[in-house]
Design a protein around this motif. Structure first.
Motif, PDB file in Angstrom:
ATOM      1  N   GLU A   1       0.826  -1.202   0.000  1.00 49.09           N
ATOM      2  CA  GLU A   1       0.000   0.000   0.000  1.00 49.09           C
ATOM      3  C   GLU A   1       0.868   1.262   0.000  1.00 49.09           C
ATOM      4  OE1 GLU A   1      -3.233  -0.266  -0.184  1.00 49.09           O
ATOM      5  OE2 GLU A   1      -3.665   1.890  -0.155  1.00 49.09           O
ATOM      6  N   GLU A   2       1.886   1.214   0.845  1.00 46.52           N
ATOM      7  CA  GLU A   2       2.785   2.368   0.951  1.00 46.52           C
ATOM      8  C   GLU A   2       3.929   2.329  -0.052  1.00 46.52           C
ATOM      9  OE1 GLU A   2       2.748   5.144   3.410  1.00 46.52           O
ATOM     10  OE2 GLU A   2       0.723   4.435   3.020  1.00 46.52           O
ATOM     11  N   ASN A   3       4.004   1.210  -0.792  1.00 47.04           N
ATOM     12  CA  ASN A   3       5.124   0.973  -1.707  1.00 47.04           C
ATOM     13  C   ASN A   3       6.456   1.155  -0.973  1.00 47.04           C
ATOM     14  OD1 ASN A   3       6.522   0.288  -3.962  1.00 47.04           O
ATOM     15  ND2 ASN A   3       6.330   2.292  -4.961  1.00 47.04           N
ATOM     16  N   LEU A   4       6.597   0.412   0.104  1.00 43.76           N
ATOM     17  CA  LEU A   4       7.811   0.471   0.913  1.00 43.76           C
ATOM     18  C   LEU A   4       8.450  -0.912   0.975  1.00 43.76           C
ATOM     19  CD1 LEU A   4       9.731   1.859   2.986  1.00 43.76           C
ATOM     20  CD2 LEU A   4       8.108   1.152   4.762  1.00 43.76           C
ATOM     21  N   VAL A   5       9.727  -0.968   0.681  1.00 46.95           N
ATOM     22  CA  VAL A   5      10.496  -2.209   0.804  1.00 46.95           C
ATOM     23  C   VAL A   5      11.633  -1.925   1.779  1.00 46.95           C
ATOM     24  CG1 VAL A   5      11.889  -3.934  -0.396  1.00 46.95           C
ATOM     25  CG2 VAL A   5       9.930  -2.886  -1.546  1.00 46.95           C
ATOM     26  N   ASP A   6      11.681  -2.632   2.902  1.00 45.95           N
ATOM     27  CA  ASP A   6      12.643  -2.318   3.958  1.00 45.95           C
ATOM     28  C   ASP A   6      13.223  -3.619   4.512  1.00 45.95           C
ATOM     29  OD1 ASP A   6      14.039  -0.669   5.749  1.00 45.95           O
ATOM     30  OD2 ASP A   6      12.545  -0.991   7.310  1.00 45.95           O
ATOM     31  N   PHE A   7      14.534  -3.800   4.378  1.00 49.96           N
ATOM     32  CA  PHE A   7      15.199  -5.013   4.862  1.00 49.96           C
ATOM     33  C   PHE A   7      16.447  -4.628   5.638  1.00 49.96           C
ATOM     34  CE2 PHE A   7      12.569  -6.830   1.612  1.00 49.96           C
ATOM     35  CZ  PHE A   7      12.337  -8.122   2.031  1.00 49.96           C
ATOM     36  N   TYR A   8      16.771  -5.439   6.643  1.00 46.34           N
ATOM     37  CA  TYR A   8      18.062  -5.253   7.306  1.00 46.34           C
ATOM     38  C   TYR A   8      18.527  -6.585   7.901  1.00 46.34           C
ATOM     39  CZ  TYR A   8      16.115  -5.417  12.069  1.00 46.34           C
ATOM     40  OH  TYR A   8      15.516  -5.820  13.230  1.00 46.34           O
ATOM     41  N   ILE A   9      19.818  -6.664   8.129  1.00 49.39           N
ATOM     42  CA  ILE A   9      20.394  -7.867   8.746  1.00 49.39           C
ATOM     43  C   ILE A   9      21.493  -7.460   9.713  1.00 49.39           C
ATOM     44  CG2 ILE A   9      22.059  -8.194   6.864  1.00 49.39           C
ATOM     45  CD1 ILE A   9      21.767 -11.183   7.312  1.00 49.39           C
ATOM     46  N   ASP A  10      21.571  -8.139  10.835  1.00 46.04           N
ATOM     47  CA  ASP A  10      22.687  -7.985  11.767  1.00 46.04           C
ATOM     48  C   ASP A  10      23.875  -8.721  11.150  1.00 46.04           C
ATOM     49  OD1 ASP A  10      24.573  -8.177  13.786  1.00 46.04           O
ATOM     50  OD2 ASP A  10      23.100  -8.495  15.374  1.00 46.04           O
ATOM     51  N   LEU A  11      24.901  -7.976  10.755  1.00 50.59           N
ATOM     52  CA  LEU A  11      26.027  -8.576  10.020  1.00 50.59           C
ATOM     53  C   LEU A  11      26.753  -9.645  10.822  1.00 50.59           C
ATOM     54  CD1 LEU A  11      27.387  -5.300   8.416  1.00 50.59           C
ATOM     55  CD2 LEU A  11      26.430  -7.245   7.177  1.00 50.59           C
ATOM     56  N   GLN A  12      26.628  -9.580  12.137  1.00 51.70           N
ATOM     57  CA  GLN A  12      27.337 -10.546  12.969  1.00 51.70           C
ATOM     58  C   GLN A  12      26.642 -11.906  12.975  1.00 51.70           C
ATOM     59  OE1 GLN A  12      28.746  -8.333  16.224  1.00 51.70           O
ATOM     60  NE2 GLN A  12      30.339  -9.779  16.758  1.00 51.70           N
ATOM     61  N   THR A  13      25.527 -12.026  12.267  1.00 51.71           N
ATOM     62  CA  THR A  13      24.902 -13.347  12.121  1.00 51.71           C
ATOM     63  C   THR A  13      25.413 -14.062  10.877  1.00 51.71           C
ATOM     64  OG1 THR A  13      23.010 -12.487  10.862  1.00 51.71           O
ATOM     65  CG2 THR A  13      22.794 -12.524  13.246  1.00 51.71           C
ATOM     66  N   LEU A  14      26.242 -13.406  10.072  1.00 50.04           N
ATOM     67  CA  LEU A  14      26.800 -14.072   8.886  1.00 50.04           C
ATOM     68  C   LEU A  14      27.819 -15.126   9.315  1.00 50.04           C
ATOM     69  CD1 LEU A  14      27.304 -10.995   6.522  1.00 50.04           C
ATOM     70  CD2 LEU A  14      25.732 -12.915   6.135  1.00 50.04           C
ATOM     71  N   ASP A  15      27.740 -16.289   8.708  1.00 50.61           N
ATOM     72  CA  ASP A  15      28.587 -17.423   9.081  1.00 50.61           C
ATOM     73  C   ASP A  15      29.171 -18.026   7.805  1.00 50.61           C
ATOM     74  OD1 ASP A  15      29.721 -19.726  10.018  1.00 50.61           O
ATOM     75  OD2 ASP A  15      27.840 -20.698  10.592  1.00 50.61           O
ATOM     76  N   THR A  16      30.494 -18.052   7.729  1.00 53.61           N
ATOM     77  CA  THR A  16      31.139 -18.624   6.537  1.00 53.61           C
ATOM     78  C   THR A  16      31.612 -20.061   6.767  1.00 53.61           C
ATOM     79  OG1 THR A  16      33.381 -17.910   7.105  1.00 53.61           O
ATOM     80  CG2 THR A  16      31.991 -16.332   5.909  1.00 53.61           C
TER      81      THR A  16
ATOM     82  N   GLU B   1      33.708  -3.743  10.250  1.00 48.42           N
ATOM     83  CA  GLU B   1      33.584  -2.877  11.427  1.00 48.42           C
ATOM     84  C   GLU B   1      32.175  -2.959  12.023  1.00 48.42           C
ATOM     85  OE1 GLU B   1      36.370   0.809  11.085  1.00 48.42           O
ATOM     86  OE2 GLU B   1      35.358   0.628   9.155  1.00 48.42           O
ATOM     87  N   VAL B   2      31.779  -4.193  12.345  1.00 46.43           N
ATOM     88  CA  VAL B   2      30.395  -4.425  12.764  1.00 46.43           C
ATOM     89  C   VAL B   2      30.046  -3.779  14.105  1.00 46.43           C
ATOM     90  CG1 VAL B   2      30.198  -6.547  11.434  1.00 46.43           C
ATOM     91  CG2 VAL B   2      30.962  -6.642  13.815  1.00 46.43           C
ATOM     92  N   GLU B   3      31.046  -3.501  14.933  1.00 48.92           N
ATOM     93  CA  GLU B   3      30.722  -2.839  16.201  1.00 48.92           C
ATOM     94  C   GLU B   3      30.225  -1.415  15.951  1.00 48.92           C
ATOM     95  OE1 GLU B   3      30.426  -4.146  19.134  1.00 48.92           O
ATOM     96  OE2 GLU B   3      31.048  -6.092  18.350  1.00 48.92           O
ATOM     97  N   GLU B   4      30.794  -0.761  14.935  1.00 49.78           N
ATOM     98  CA  GLU B   4      30.348   0.602  14.598  1.00 49.78           C
ATOM     99  C   GLU B   4      29.168   0.598  13.644  1.00 49.78           C
ATOM    100  OE1 GLU B   4      33.432   3.504  13.476  1.00 49.78           O
ATOM    101  OE2 GLU B   4      34.868   2.030  14.187  1.00 49.78           O
ATOM    102  N   HIS B   5      29.146  -0.353  12.730  1.00 47.28           N
ATOM    103  CA  HIS B   5      28.097  -0.412  11.707  1.00 47.28           C
ATOM    104  C   HIS B   5      27.516  -1.825  11.694  1.00 47.28           C
ATOM    105  CE1 HIS B   5      29.984   3.305  10.475  1.00 47.28           C
ATOM    106  NE2 HIS B   5      31.123   2.677  10.253  1.00 47.28           N
ATOM    107  N   PRO B   6      26.623  -2.127  12.651  1.00 41.92           N
ATOM    108  CA  PRO B   6      26.190  -3.523  12.819  1.00 41.92           C
ATOM    109  C   PRO B   6      25.251  -4.048  11.735  1.00 41.92           C
ATOM    110  CG  PRO B   6      25.048  -2.077  14.367  1.00 41.92           C
ATOM    111  CD  PRO B   6      26.094  -1.245  13.702  1.00 41.92           C
ATOM    112  N   PHE B   7      24.634  -3.158  10.956  1.00 42.10           N
ATOM    113  CA  PHE B   7      23.611  -3.622  10.017  1.00 42.10           C
ATOM    114  C   PHE B   7      23.994  -3.374   8.561  1.00 42.10           C
ATOM    115  CE2 PHE B   7      21.236  -2.122  13.830  1.00 42.10           C
ATOM    116  CZ  PHE B   7      20.807  -3.359  14.275  1.00 42.10           C
ATOM    117  N   ALA B   8      23.522  -4.261   7.717  1.00 39.31           N
ATOM    118  CA  ALA B   8      23.398  -3.969   6.284  1.00 39.31           C
ATOM    119  C   ALA B   8      21.906  -3.757   6.071  1.00 39.31           C
ATOM    120  CB  ALA B   8      23.906  -5.119   5.440  1.00 39.31           C
ATOM    121  N   GLU B   9      21.536  -2.684   5.400  1.00 39.42           N
ATOM    122  CA  GLU B   9      20.108  -2.378   5.312  1.00 39.42           C
ATOM    123  C   GLU B   9      19.751  -1.766   3.969  1.00 39.42           C
ATOM    124  OE1 GLU B   9      19.095   0.596   8.314  1.00 39.42           O
ATOM    125  OE2 GLU B   9      21.226   0.858   8.654  1.00 39.42           O
ATOM    126  N   PHE B  10      18.535  -2.027   3.562  1.00 43.14           N
ATOM    127  CA  PHE B  10      18.013  -1.489   2.305  1.00 43.14           C
ATOM    128  C   PHE B  10      16.635  -0.909   2.570  1.00 43.14           C
ATOM    129  CE2 PHE B  10      15.265  -1.829  -1.359  1.00 43.14           C
ATOM    130  CZ  PHE B  10      16.016  -1.243  -2.363  1.00 43.14           C
TER     131      PHE B  10
END
Lengths: 191, 283
Positions: A60-75, A89-98
């Motif tokens: 309805e609002e045409n909003l797409v919003d996603f984020y992830i805590d980068l420290q949950t990435l596991d290789t 630098e996840v302590e300073e920038h913990p999220f990747a977001e769109f």
């Protein structure tokens, strides 16, 4: 005057409630979306994964919003994970977001898989870039199925590719997301 | 404007807030407390074990070398012509806190099996102020032709490792105990020591570290407290440790039992360790 103000306030209240209900009726959310990326070094590549992608699609609002805590990435390699967190630098920038919007047409009544394009701001490592991502959306029984992928260039986000001996990790990383977003129920709407 | 009018307007504004806030998801971290990284840069500093354990399902491999005393000069190429005591080691992380290890060193052809458990891990939010680990190991000398019974070939080692990292500076104390089932001459069957380890990070790639291992109580005749200083190099894939050490031995019980050189009098040797972690997570 007093009577007019009362009527005015009550009207606003009812209008907000109606607007909110209408908007949320087409809101889909997830907290368990999947993110994966593949990174290459000469003669070798590795994949990182997370199942903690949070997302909202509000048609309805045409909003797409996603984020992830980068420290949950596991290789699959603890030391590599720690190096990755340090690089990002996840302590300073913990999220990747769109945060953006659908810029292509989407028919919410169709059960067919539809190609869609979203445009918006993607942020990681404290740097924001406007990007366009292509993917697919499909209406399912419980909500929406989203699949998308794009190439992330680390230099665009001032991420120094980690070095291994005399060579470095490829600057370009393919990022993929998969999410089953559920239609928000009334209980969720109240919060 | 009358007071009531203001109240109505404020009420209307507050009622609007949920709709405004709803526009975007509230960002919430999943991981809020994590273990402090790289208190030391490898599972061993030079010869003394650290609180570092490989992550679950990771395989840590190491190659440790020590050569002859550098005072042999150019004729002995500063000890490199005197042969190396080499130890090859593997440590597998069963979980993020428990590992098992296997190693083999040149001197006395000792094969050792070990286990290490992290009882506490210092966290970034300070909720756990220090790291504590417990290690146990058994060494088996596989030298042939000595006529020894199997039990005579065994030695045991245990240590409690207590470490803390302060902004790039780390310290560890390691009270330790070792036992040899069979010794020769006046050698002690039981030895007590205290490992003292320091690490100073110069940047993300280099750190300087040191260790000192005094033996307390009865000790083997002619032996000295061991000491070493090292330059640690993190290349991203490997950690190299280039060091000068008094002892040519690798496992702590043998360092306590056999080191006869005084670092502070110039009796030290060159050595280097190579550490590499392989993820067995199938990615």
């Amino acid at each position: 005057m007093r009577f007019i103000m009362k009527i005015f306030s009550v009207s606003i209240f009812i209008a907000i409630l109606m607007f909110s209900t209408t908007a949320q009726a087409q809101s889909y959310i997830t907290e368990t979306g999947r993110v994966s990326f593949t990174s290459s070094v000469p003669l070798h590549s590795f994949t990182g994964r997370s199942e903690h992608l949070n997302g909202l699609i509000d048609l309805e609002e045409n909003l797409v919003d996603f984020y992830i805590d980068l420290q949950t990435l596991d290789t699959g390699n603890g030391k590599r994970d720690r190096d990755m967190y340090r690089t990002l630098e996840v302590e300073e920038h913990p999220f990747a977001e769109f945060t953006g919007s659908l810029t292509s047409s989407y028919d919410p009544e169709s059960a067919e898989e539809q190609n869609v394009t979203v445009t918006g701001d993607f942020s990681i490592h404290g740097v924001t870039q406007n990007i366009e991502v292509e993917g697919t959306l499909q209406k399912t029984g419980a909500g929406l199925q989203l699949n998308a992928s794009w190439i992330l260039n680390m230099a665009d986000y001032k991420i120094e590719p980690p070095g291994i001996l005399f060579y470095r990790v490829d600057e370009e990383i393919e990022v993929r997301i998969e999410a089953e977003l559920e239609l928000q129920d009334d209980e969720t709407n109240e919060t | 404007m009358k007071p009531n009018s203001i109240i109505y307007l404020i009420t209307g504004f507050v009622l609007c807030l949920p709709a405004v806030c709803y526009a975007q998801l509230e960002r919430e971290r999943v991981v809020t407390s994590t273990p402090v990284e790289d208190t030391f840069w490898a599972t061993k500093n030079v010869g003394i074990s650290t609180t570092i354990n490989p992550s679950g399902n990771d395989l840590h491999s190491s190659v440790l070398h020590t050569f002859g005393l550098v005072d042999g000069g150019i004729d002995r190429f500063f000890g490199l012509d005197d042969g190396a005591n080499t130890r090859l080691g593997l440590i597998y992380g069963i979980t993020d806190r428990v590992s098992i290890g296997l190693g083999r060193m040149t001197f006395r052809k000792v094969v050792d099996v070990s286990t290490k458990m992290n009882l506490l891990r210092q966290t970034t939010d300070g909720s756990v102020p220090l790291s504590i680990a417990l290690k146990g190991a058994t060494g088996i000398s596989t030298l042939s032709g000595l006529g020894l019974e199997f039990s005579d070939r065994l030695s045991y080692f245990t240590s409690l490792m207590i470490a803390k990292k302060f902004n790039g500076f780390s310290v560890q104390l390691s009270p330790m105990y070792s036992h040899f089932n069979r010794t020769l001459g006046q050698a002690q069957e039981d030895l007590l020591g205290l490992g003292v380890l320091l690490n100073v990070e110069l940047n993300e790639q280099f750190s300087l570290s040191g260790e000192y291992l005094p033996v307390f109580g009865d000790r083997n005749p002619g032996t000295e407290d061991a000491m070493a200083i090292a330059l640690n190099i993190n290349t991203g894939g490997h950690v190299f440790q280039i060091f000068f050490a008094s002892s040519q031995w690798h496992n702590e019980q043998f360092v306590m039992a056999n080191n006869r050189d005084r670092f502070w009098e110039g009796d030290f040797r060159f050595g280097f360790n190579i550490h590499r972690v392989f993820g067995l997570g199938g990615r």
